[in-house]
Every structure is written in C-alpha cells, then in structure tokens.
Design a protein around this motif. Structure first.
Motif, mmCIF file in Angstrom:
data_model
loop_
_atom_site.group_PDB
_atom_site.id
_atom_site.type_symbol
_atom_site.label_atom_id
_atom_site.label_comp_id
_atom_site.label_asym_id
_atom_site.label_seq_id
_atom_site.Cartn_x
_atom_site.Cartn_y
_atom_site.Cartn_z
ATOM 1 N N ALA A 174 0.836 -1.208 0.000
ATOM 2 C CA ALA A 174 0.000 0.000 0.000
ATOM 3 C C ALA A 174 0.866 1.251 0.000
ATOM 4 O O ALA A 174 0.537 2.246 -0.659
ATOM 5 C CB ALA A 174 -0.920 0.001 1.218
ATOM 6 N N LEU A 175 1.975 1.210 0.729
ATOM 7 C CA LEU A 175 2.900 2.352 0.773
ATOM 8 C C LEU A 175 3.367 2.710 -0.639
ATOM 9 O O LEU A 175 3.320 3.878 -1.050
ATOM 10 C CB LEU A 175 4.100 2.011 1.651
ATOM 11 C CG LEU A 175 5.290 2.982 1.603
ATOM 12 C CD1 LEU A 175 4.917 4.292 2.274
ATOM 13 C CD2 LEU A 175 6.507 2.370 2.272
ATOM 14 N N VAL A 176 3.779 1.702 -1.390
ATOM 15 C CA VAL A 176 4.281 1.925 -2.743
ATOM 16 C C VAL A 176 3.175 2.390 -3.687
ATOM 17 O O VAL A 176 3.323 3.382 -4.410
ATOM 18 C CB VAL A 176 4.927 0.638 -3.293
ATOM 19 C CG1 VAL A 176 5.219 0.765 -4.789
ATOM 20 C CG2 VAL A 176 6.203 0.316 -2.532
ATOM 21 N N MET A 177 2.069 1.682 -3.684
ATOM 22 C CA MET A 177 1.016 1.974 -4.656
ATOM 23 C C MET A 177 0.331 3.310 -4.375
ATOM 24 O O MET A 177 -0.006 4.057 -5.304
ATOM 25 C CB MET A 177 -0.018 0.844 -4.665
ATOM 26 C CG MET A 177 0.575 -0.534 -4.968
ATOM 27 S SD MET A 177 1.517 -0.599 -6.507
ATOM 28 C CE MET A 177 0.215 -0.848 -7.697
ATOM 29 N N GLU A 178 0.146 3.639 -3.116
ATOM 30 C CA GLU A 178 -0.521 4.896 -2.786
ATOM 31 C C GLU A 178 0.362 6.102 -3.101
ATOM 32 O O GLU A 178 -0.118 7.142 -3.549
ATOM 33 C CB GLU A 178 -0.942 4.909 -1.319
ATOM 34 C CG GLU A 178 -2.123 3.991 -1.020
ATOM 35 C CD GLU A 178 -3.362 4.401 -1.808
ATOM 36 O OE1 GLU A 178 -4.029 5.382 -1.441
ATOM 37 O OE2 GLU A 178 -3.643 3.732 -2.821
#
Length: 210
Positions: A174-178
């Motif tokens: 989620a950190l990367v995609m967001e």
C-alpha cells in the motif's frame, strides 16, 4: 532468367488468418476498454457517455452493449484491467531482481516511468464514489486492492535482512502503490513518486536493521 520464371518464383502473399468469433469478440472488448480509458480519463465518470465511448472505438452503441451490460460494468472492468496490469508488471520486474538496492531501484524506476494512461489517479476517485454506498462492489474492490498490495509487498520483503519485513505485505504494498498514484503529486512537478518511495523504503529498511 526468363521473366516468366521470375514470376513463377515470386511467392504469393498469404492472406491474414481470419479471427475466430472468440478472438474477434476479445479484440472488440479490448478496443472498447482502450476507448473507455481515454474518455473516462478525459471527462470523468459522470461526464463520459456510452455514445462517446462507442464513437471513440469506432463501434455502434449496440456493439458496446453486446459486450458490457452497462456503463458501470464497463468502468469497473476498465479499472480492474489497467490497475491489475500495472501491478502485475511491477511484480514481474521485482521477480527479476535479487538484491535489496536493486529491488528498491526497480520500484522507483517503475513509479517514475509509469505513464498514467489512463490516469488511474483520477479514476480511483470516481471508483470510490461509485462503490462507497454499494456493499458488494465495495468489498469486491477492497479485495482487488488487497491482492495487488499484498503481491507487491511480499516481493519487497527481500529488501530487509533475511527477507523479514517489519510490516505486513499489505502495508508495504500500500505504501508503494498509494505514493505512486497520489493525486496531490500532480501539483508538485519537482517531486516524483519514485523518489518518495525510495526514501520511505530505505528509511524503513535502515530502521529495521538498527
């Protein structure tokens, strides 16, 4: 050489193979999805019309409805198609590297080089509005994001010692995609998603080492 012999030796161009019914239908759906991506990105969900999408693809409205039952179904399949494809591409790139720094550099390069076409950063806002009060659709797309985030996060575990991440794969992904799809990033041309992702991943890795 006798000219007539040259003519005989000239190969006859082969006709392209005819598409099967299933192949033709798949091709039509892909063209409609590509056109929908253009129209939805440009005009938003509310402003996009079925007529305009069909026209963009070069088909009749009837052809569109023979492949998608509604504008909603077309929009949801469009989102799943592109979002899933981009997440799969990142996972393939991460599978091809080994070292921690190489993995981080791979994610950063993917995020910085990602061509937002269609611009999923804008489409996700429309998606959120559409599913907010629809329990079944909300749960369906929650699962979709969960699967993509976990897939990315599980591959990023390799950046930590012994491959043990201090946070769950869902959180890491989620950190990367967001950060990649953050809408506010559009207002800051000097900031790139990959740079922020690299900073966050390295900080998390170094803190875990300590």
């Amino acid at each position: 050489m006798n000219p007539s012999d040259a003519i005989k030796e000239t190969p006859t161009p082969s006709r392209p193979a005819r598409l099967t019914r299933e192949q033709s239908r798949a091709q039509t759906r892909e063209r409609l999805l590509a056109s929908a991506a253009v129209v939805f990105s440009r005009e938003g969900y509310a402003g996009a019309s079925v007529d305009r999408i069909a026209e963009e693809a070069g088909y009749s409205k009837g052809a569109l409805y023979s492949n998608f039952s509604s504008k909603d179904e077309l929009f949801f399949e469009l989102f799943d198609y592109y979002a899933g494809g981009q997440a799969d591409e990142l996972c393939r790139r991460l599978d091809a590297v080994e070292g921690a720094e190489e993995a981080i550099a791979t994610v950063c390069a993917w995020a910085n080089g990602l061509q937002h076409e269609p611009d999923l950063r804008m489409l996700v806002l429309d998606l959120t509005r559409l599913v907010r009060n629809h329990t079944v659709l909300f749960e369906r797309h929650t699962r979709l994001f969960d699967e993509q985030w976990k897939a990315v996060g599980s591959r990023l575990a390799k950046i930590f010692p012994d491959g043990r991440s201090p946070v769950a794969p869902l959180v890491l992904g989620a950190l990367v995609m967001e950060l990649t799809y953050g809408n506010a990033m559009q207002l800051h041309a000097e900031l790139r998603a990959g740079d922020l992702i690299g900073l966050a991943l390295r900080a998390l890795r170094d803190a875990h080492r300590a």
